[in-house]
Design an enzyme around this catalytic site. Structure first.
Site, PDB file in Angstrom:
ATOM      1  N   MET A  18      17.203  -9.657  44.167  1.00 45.91           N
ATOM      2  CA  MET A  18      17.758  -8.673  43.239  1.00 45.91           C
ATOM      3  C   MET A  18      19.252  -8.872  43.007  1.00 45.91           C
ATOM      4  O   MET A  18      19.743  -8.708  41.897  1.00 45.91           O
ATOM      5  CB  MET A  18      17.512  -7.275  43.794  1.00 45.91           C
ATOM      6  N   TYR A 149       9.100   0.448  61.874  1.00 45.82           N
ATOM      7  CA  TYR A 149      10.172   0.071  60.931  1.00 45.82           C
ATOM      8  C   TYR A 149      11.504   0.690  61.363  1.00 45.82           C
ATOM      9  O   TYR A 149      12.356   0.956  60.533  1.00 45.82           O
ATOM     10  CB  TYR A 149       9.833   0.562  59.525  1.00 45.82           C
TER      11      TYR A 149
END
Ligand SMILES: NC(=O)c1ccc[n+]([C@@H]2O[C@H](COP(=O)([O-])OP(=O)(O)OC[C@H]3O[C@@H](n4cnc5c(N)ncnc54)[C@H](O)[C@@H]3O)[C@@H](O)[C@H]2O)c1
Length: 241
Positions: A18, A149
């Site tokens: 990105m 996570y």
């Protein structure tokens, strides 16, 4: 569109994914851009491909001292930067019971402190120019809690919090601070199992393209978003809404 005409931007983690797309959009729309990354070869290639409007600098966002050199070089080469995209970051996995303190510290340094250093380093240029725009790349992980996570999730929640608090602090300087929460975007960072199961996991039926997220980020970084600050924009194909 020439939304970045006359503007100088810094995009971190701009060697791929990105960040690369954001740097390309900014240059294509008239801006000048410093691309930074730890991936020197890739970053140099991208900057060379963009041309004279781009310069690559090797920089680990967690290196506070080097941040001043990045801003100084931007000023010398192009002028005071008024756009900062804190994009460089890493995925980092494991439960709180599994990771080491050193690992956690390092992930916070990259994903959170890197952006904090960046904002403080660029702010004087923004003040000098009467304002600026900062976009911090967080994650859909900062809207929920997933087992396993912990490091990336906590660091991205911290980016979310930093954005809202900095938006309030910096509004009097006409500096806007926003955050984007990418969901599953098809870049080298995307976890393979998510890519493989995109149809089942993502309501829109596919992972997003780097350009699809970069267009949202560059909108927020441009004057088109002149009254948007403290916003949190999900770019995730309806995965976490
Ligand atoms: N791809 C996704 O699905 C997704 C989802 C949520 C959040 N994000 C976030 O989006 C941002 C961009 O990631 P991407 O998906 O384009 O992945 P990417 O791997 O293509 O790009 C990340 C870039 O950051 C660079 N980088 C890593 N550590 C760095 C450091 N210490 N200093 C400077 N640069 C560093 C890498 O070299 C790489 O070029 C990251 O912050 C990532 O956490 C991505």
């Amino acid at each position: 569109m020439n939304r970045f005409e006359g503007k100088v931007a810094i995009v971190t983690g701009a060697a791929s994914g990105m960040g690369e797309m954001e740097a390309r959009i900014i240059a294509a729309e008239g801006g000048q851009v410093i691309l930074t990354d730890v991936a020197r070869e890739l970053g140099e290639k991208v900057a060379a491909d963009i041309g004279d409007a781009a310069l690559f600098m090797h920089h680990d966002v967690a290196d506070e001292a080097r941040w001043s050199e990045v801003v100084e070089t931007a000023r010398e080469r192009f002028g005071p930067p008024t756009v900062l995209i804190n994009n460089g970051g890493v995925g980092a996995y494991g439960g709180i019971h599994e990771i080491t303190a050193d690992y956690m510290r390092r992930i916070m340094e990259i994903n959170f402190m890197g952006g904090f250093f960046g904002i403080r380093a660029v702010l004087p240029s923004m003040q000098e120019r009467g304002g600026g725009a900062i976009v911090n790349i967080s994650s859909g992980l900062a809207t929920t809690s997933l087992a396993g996570y912990f490091p990336v999730g906590v660091s991205k929640w911290a980016v979310r919090g930093m954005t809202r608090l900095a938006a309030k602090d910096l509004a009097p300087f006409n500096v806007r601070v926003n955050t984007v929460f990418p969901g599953a975007i098809d870049t080298p960072s995307l976890v393979q199992s998510v890519r493989d199961n995109a149809k089942a996991l993502i309501p829109i039926g596919r992972a997003g393209g780097a350009d699809e997220c970069a267009r949202v980020v560059t909108f927020l970084a441009s004057d088109e978003a002149s009254y948007v600050s403290g916003a949190e924009v999900m770019v995730d194909g309806a995965m976490l809404c």
